[in-house]
Design a protein around this motif. Structure first.
Motif, short mmCIF file in Angstrom:
data_model
loop_
_atom_site.label_atom_id
_atom_site.label_comp_id
_atom_site.label_asym_id
_atom_site.label_seq_id
_atom_site.Cartn_x
_atom_site.Cartn_y
_atom_site.Cartn_z
N VAL A 229 -1.63 -6.60 -5.10
CA VAL A 229 -2.51 -5.76 -4.29
C VAL A 229 -2.61 -6.38 -2.90
CG1 VAL A 229 -4.88 -4.94 -4.01
CG2 VAL A 229 -3.81 -4.92 -6.27
N ALA A 230 -1.98 -5.75 -1.93
CA ALA A 230 -1.99 -6.23 -0.55
C ALA A 230 -1.86 -5.03 0.38
CB ALA A 230 -0.86 -7.22 -0.31
N ALA A 231 -2.13 -5.26 1.68
CA ALA A 231 -2.12 -4.15 2.63
C ALA A 231 -0.70 -3.80 3.07
CB ALA A 231 -2.97 -4.49 3.85
N ASP A 232 0.15 -4.82 3.16
CA ASP A 232 1.50 -4.59 3.67
C ASP A 232 2.35 -5.79 3.30
OD1 ASP A 232 0.73 -6.60 5.52
OD2 ASP A 232 0.05 -5.09 6.95
N LEU A 271 5.23 -3.70 -3.13
CA LEU A 271 3.99 -3.04 -3.53
C LEU A 271 4.21 -1.72 -4.27
CD1 LEU A 271 2.00 -3.64 -0.21
CD2 LEU A 271 1.95 -5.02 -2.29
N ASP A 272 5.45 -1.42 -4.63
CA ASP A 272 5.73 -0.12 -5.23
C ASP A 272 5.20 0.02 -6.64
OD1 ASP A 272 6.99 0.67 -2.92
OD2 ASP A 272 9.01 0.20 -3.64
N ALA A 273 5.07 -1.07 -7.38
CA ALA A 273 4.68 -0.97 -8.78
C ALA A 273 3.28 -0.40 -8.93
CB ALA A 273 4.78 -2.34 -9.46
N ALA A 274 2.35 -0.86 -8.11
CA ALA A 274 0.98 -0.35 -8.20
C ALA A 274 0.91 1.13 -7.85
CB ALA A 274 0.05 -1.15 -7.29
N ALA A 275 1.72 1.54 -6.88
CA ALA A 275 1.76 2.96 -6.53
C ALA A 275 2.33 3.79 -7.69
CB ALA A 275 2.59 3.16 -5.28
N GLY A 279 -1.15 4.66 -9.24
CA GLY A 279 -1.46 5.66 -8.24
C GLY A 279 -2.21 5.08 -7.06
N TRP A 280 -2.01 3.78 -6.81
CA TRP A 280 -2.74 3.12 -5.73
C TRP A 280 -1.79 2.65 -4.64
CZ3 TRP A 280 -2.22 -1.71 -3.55
CH2 TRP A 280 -3.21 -2.07 -2.63
N ARG A 281 -2.15 2.97 -3.42
CA ARG A 281 -1.55 2.37 -2.24
C ARG A 281 -2.68 2.01 -1.28
NH1 ARG A 281 3.86 2.34 -1.54
NH2 ARG A 281 5.14 3.81 -2.75
N PRO A 282 -2.50 0.98 -0.46
CA PRO A 282 -3.56 0.65 0.50
C PRO A 282 -3.78 1.79 1.47
CG PRO A 282 -1.55 -0.57 0.98
CD PRO A 282 -1.34 0.07 -0.35
N ALA A 283 -5.04 2.11 1.71
CA ALA A 283 -5.38 3.20 2.62
C ALA A 283 -5.74 2.69 4.01
CB ALA A 283 -6.55 4.00 2.05
#
Length: 312
Positions: A229-232, A271-275, A279-283
């Protein structure tokens, strides 16, 4: 979700925002913390005391446990490694036993991206990378992740660990480079960092972390045992200093090139796995997060006259 969600560390930085995120989507939340905030409804509970945990949770059924309660970073209690290891590991064992015996369907563990340890800076860091913790804190998080996975495999609990990057944003009480850079600009004071000029750091806004933990609670199924879980993909300190000064004008920030002894050199995070699974990506991108943090520090906290620029 008819049953309540138990959130540990609910008075803390990440835990309190996670409670808010869960309540916003209609969840009933039972909140515990070692030192609860007055008049918040947070129940006092030392998670290393199994008897107290069972007493607090005896009369409720739970749909999930979100475990945010722990010693929260590698800079804390560095001269007391036994305290760090005992607190973080014992609390996790007690909660997993509670989940097992009470048939709690979902267990979400707030881990840390420090579990990766040092990596090649030219290669991406994915959840499949080997873990090489370089601090007792990081090792305690590796142990927590291993316990969550073992309980899942042996007892059928649906559990997951979120490997969270450096969290910043309103309400942080412990050391925060972004906050200190912002405050120096608002106060028109010089500021310098003793190390890390060309070292990559990974940040994430607290509201994105809360959203990720909530997503892990509600995901219908889990495709992996851990997610980053990170922003970028990270930013080096000299670029971070320039970005902060674009948004919050002030004296230049000096950043020395010495190696940071408290932070591992790492490559960019994948970070693709969390998406895919949560269904999560940093907003909140880093520039937007810095801007909103500066506005909060100005208007809500320190009453410093506002001077914040927009960055496209």
């Amino acid at each position: 979700m008819d049953r309540a969600i138990l959130v540990t560390g609910a008075s803390g930085f990440v835990g309190s925002r996670t409670v808010e995120a869960l309540v916003r989507v209609g969840c009933e939340v039972v909140c515990v913390d070692l030192v609860p905030e007055p008049n918040t409804g947070v129940l006092a509970c030392d998670l290393c005391d199994a008897g107290r945990l069972w007493s607090v949770g005896a009369s409720r059924d739970f749909a999930a446990i979100v475990h945010c309660g722990a010693i929260s970073g590698p800079s804390l209690y560095r001269d007391e490694p036994d305290r760090v290891a005992w607190t973080n590991i014992a609390s996790t064992i007690n909660l997993l036993e509670f989940a097992r015996k009470r048939s709690v369907p979902r267990f979400v563990f707030a881990s840390s991206a420090s579990v990766y340890g040092p990596t090649r800076v030219d290669l991406p860091v994915s959840e499949e990378c080997a873990l090489h913790p370089s601090s007792i804190y990081a090792a305690s998080k590796v142990a927590g992740e291993a316990l969550v996975e073992a309980y899942c495999r042996q007892y059928g609990i649906s559990g997951v660990s979120l490997r969270i990057a450096a969290v910043y944003g309103p309400g942080r009480r412990t050391a925060c480079v972004i906050r200190d850079m912002i405050l120096a600009g608002l106060r028109e004071e010089p500021f310098s960092l003793p190390c890390g000029r060309d070292q990559r750091y990974h940040y994430v806004h607290v509201d994105d972390v809360a959203a990720a933990l909530s997503a892990a609670v509600h995901a219908p199924s889990l495709g992996a045992v851990a997610y980053t879980v990170a922003a970028d993909q990270g930013i080096v300190s000299r670029a971070l200093a320039d970005l902060v000064r674009e948004i919050v004008p002030g004296p230049p920030i000096a950043v020395a090139g010495t190696e940071d002894p408290l932070s591992d050199r790492q490559g960019p995070y994948e970070l693709d796995a969390a998406a895919r699974d949560l269904g999560w990506r940093p907003a909140i991108d880093l520039a937007s997060g810095i801007r909103s943090y500066a506005e909060w520090l100005t208007s809500e906290n320190l009453k410093i006259p506002l001077q914040i620029n927009s960055v496209a």
